[in-house]
Design a protein around this motif. Structure first.
Motif, mmCIF file in Angstrom:
data_model
loop_
_atom_site.group_PDB
_atom_site.id
_atom_site.type_symbol
_atom_site.label_atom_id
_atom_site.label_comp_id
_atom_site.label_asym_id
_atom_site.label_seq_id
_atom_site.Cartn_x
_atom_site.Cartn_y
_atom_site.Cartn_z
ATOM 1 N N ASP A 8 91.278 -40.427 49.337
ATOM 2 C CA ASP A 8 91.026 -41.567 50.203
ATOM 3 C C ASP A 8 89.519 -41.782 50.316
ATOM 4 O O ASP A 8 88.726 -41.058 49.708
ATOM 5 N N HIS A 9 89.107 -42.764 51.079
ATOM 6 C CA HIS A 9 87.683 -43.105 51.164
ATOM 7 C C HIS A 9 86.858 -42.060 51.921
ATOM 8 O O HIS A 9 85.636 -42.112 51.892
ATOM 9 N N ASN A 10 87.509 -41.097 52.570
ATOM 10 C CA ASN A 10 86.792 -40.060 53.306
ATOM 11 C C ASN A 10 86.470 -38.823 52.466
ATOM 12 O O ASN A 10 85.724 -37.957 52.901
ATOM 13 N N ILE A 11 87.060 -38.723 51.294
ATOM 14 C CA ILE A 11 86.832 -37.574 50.411
ATOM 15 C C ILE A 11 86.317 -38.081 49.080
ATOM 16 O O ILE A 11 86.957 -38.914 48.438
ATOM 17 N N GLU A 12 85.172 -37.561 48.658
ATOM 18 C CA GLU A 12 84.653 -37.897 47.338
ATOM 19 C C GLU A 12 85.306 -36.974 46.323
ATOM 20 O O GLU A 12 85.511 -35.795 46.589
ATOM 21 N N ASP A 45 91.562 -37.185 54.146
ATOM 22 C CA ASP A 45 90.974 -36.600 55.345
ATOM 23 C C ASP A 45 91.392 -37.509 56.494
ATOM 24 O O ASP A 45 90.825 -38.583 56.682
ATOM 25 N N GLU A 46 92.391 -37.097 57.243
ATOM 26 C CA GLU A 46 93.013 -37.979 58.223
ATOM 27 C C GLU A 46 92.123 -38.301 59.420
ATOM 28 O O GLU A 46 92.324 -39.312 60.064
ATOM 29 N N ASN A 47 91.153 -37.441 59.724
ATOM 30 C CA ASN A 47 90.260 -37.708 60.852
ATOM 31 C C ASN A 47 88.889 -38.209 60.417
ATOM 32 O O ASN A 47 88.031 -38.453 61.255
ATOM 33 N N GLY A 48 88.687 -38.324 59.129
ATOM 34 C CA GLY A 48 87.409 -38.811 58.610
ATOM 35 C C GLY A 48 86.246 -37.950 59.074
ATOM 36 O O GLY A 48 86.360 -36.731 59.164
ATOM 37 N N PRO A 49 85.125 -38.565 59.379
ATOM 38 C CA PRO A 49 83.934 -37.806 59.751
ATOM 39 C C PRO A 49 84.051 -37.096 61.102
ATOM 40 O O PRO A 49 83.233 -36.242 61.424
ATOM 41 N N LYS A 50 85.077 -37.397 61.881
ATOM 42 C CA LYS A 50 85.242 -36.748 63.179
ATOM 43 C C LYS A 50 85.613 -35.279 63.038
ATOM 44 O O LYS A 50 85.389 -34.489 63.938
ATOM 45 N N GLY A 51 86.224 -34.903 61.926
ATOM 46 C CA GLY A 51 86.646 -33.520 61.738
ATOM 47 C C GLY A 51 87.894 -33.210 62.538
ATOM 48 O O GLY A 51 88.533 -34.091 63.100
ATOM 49 N N GLY A 52 88.224 -31.938 62.607
ATOM 50 C CA GLY A 52 89.402 -31.515 63.355
ATOM 51 C C GLY A 52 90.184 -30.479 62.584
ATOM 52 O O GLY A 52 89.940 -30.226 61.403
ATOM 53 N N ASP A 54 93.315 -28.885 60.682
ATOM 54 C CA ASP A 54 94.385 -29.349 59.796
ATOM 55 C C ASP A 54 94.319 -30.848 59.518
ATOM 56 O O ASP A 54 95.345 -31.534 59.487
ATOM 57 N N ASP A 55 93.127 -31.371 59.298
ATOM 58 C CA ASP A 55 92.988 -32.810 59.073
ATOM 59 C C ASP A 55 92.985 -33.195 57.601
ATOM 60 O O ASP A 55 93.001 -34.372 57.274
ATOM 61 N N ILE A 56 92.998 -32.216 56.702
ATOM 62 C CA ILE A 56 93.074 -32.501 55.264
ATOM 63 C C ILE A 56 94.545 -32.456 54.851
ATOM 64 O O ILE A 56 95.234 -31.471 55.083
ATOM 65 N N ARG A 57 95.019 -33.551 54.250
ATOM 66 C CA ARG A 57 96.400 -33.608 53.777
ATOM 67 C C ARG A 57 96.403 -33.700 52.261
ATOM 68 O O ARG A 57 95.683 -34.508 51.672
ATOM 69 N N CYS A 58 97.223 -32.871 51.652
ATOM 70 C CA CYS A 58 97.436 -32.939 50.207
ATOM 71 C C CYS A 58 98.907 -33.241 49.969
ATOM 72 O O CYS A 58 99.781 -32.544 50.481
ATOM 73 N N THR A 59 99.155 -34.282 49.202
ATOM 74 C CA THR A 59 100.512 -34.617 48.790
ATOM 75 C C THR A 59 100.566 -34.504 47.272
ATOM 76 O O THR A 59 99.736 -35.085 46.573
ATOM 77 N N LEU A 60 101.526 -33.735 46.788
ATOM 78 C CA LEU A 60 101.733 -33.583 45.347
ATOM 79 C C LEU A 60 103.043 -34.256 44.981
ATOM 80 O O LEU A 60 104.066 -34.030 45.624
ATOM 81 N N GLU A 61 102.990 -35.078 43.959
ATOM 82 C CA GLU A 61 104.186 -35.752 43.455
ATOM 83 C C GLU A 61 104.371 -35.342 42.006
ATOM 84 O O GLU A 61 103.502 -35.590 41.173
#
Length: 111
Positions: A8-12, A45-52, A54-61
């Motif tokens: 997403d736009h929060n993770i390079e 990164d579901e919380n973006g720059p705010k952190g938190g 378990d805010d990183i989500r990985c989905t594998l298909e």
């Protein structure tokens, strides 16, 4: 087995470590590589720059030959932990799916 990574736009992508992710997934799914044509990795990164927590989500298909895609997700504090957690879940799903298919095939051959 082809592995595609999207973020997403929060993770390079360079931050995600594409080579490490590819290696981890290839290792985790190695015994199923004859059945899997492609794995798509979605990182967010579901919380973006705010952190938190378990805010990183990985989905594998996983795209398995002749079947509908199978997906698994995992939330964690870091990208490697999220990827490894999702890979573990995906392995269980693939084992269950392929095992069930083998059991059906054996019953058909016996009957």
């Amino acid at each position: 087995m082809q592995i595609q990574i999207s973020t997403d736009h929060n993770i390079e992508e360079r931050e995600a470590g594409a080579a490490e992710i590819t290696d981890d997934i290839t290792t985790a799914l190695a015994r199923f590589s004859d059945h899997i044509t492609r794995v798509i990795v979605h990182l967010a990164d579901e919380n973006g720059p705010k952190g938190g927590n378990d805010d990183i989500r990985c989905t594998l298909e996983a795209r398995i030959e002749g079947r509908q895609p199978i997906a698994a997700s995992h939330h964690a504090d870091t990208i490697p932990l999220a990827v490894n957690g999702a890979a573990d879940s995906l392995v269980s799903l693939i084992e269950h799916t392929l095992g069930r298919t083998e059991a059906i095939r054996r019953r058909e051959q016996e009957g």
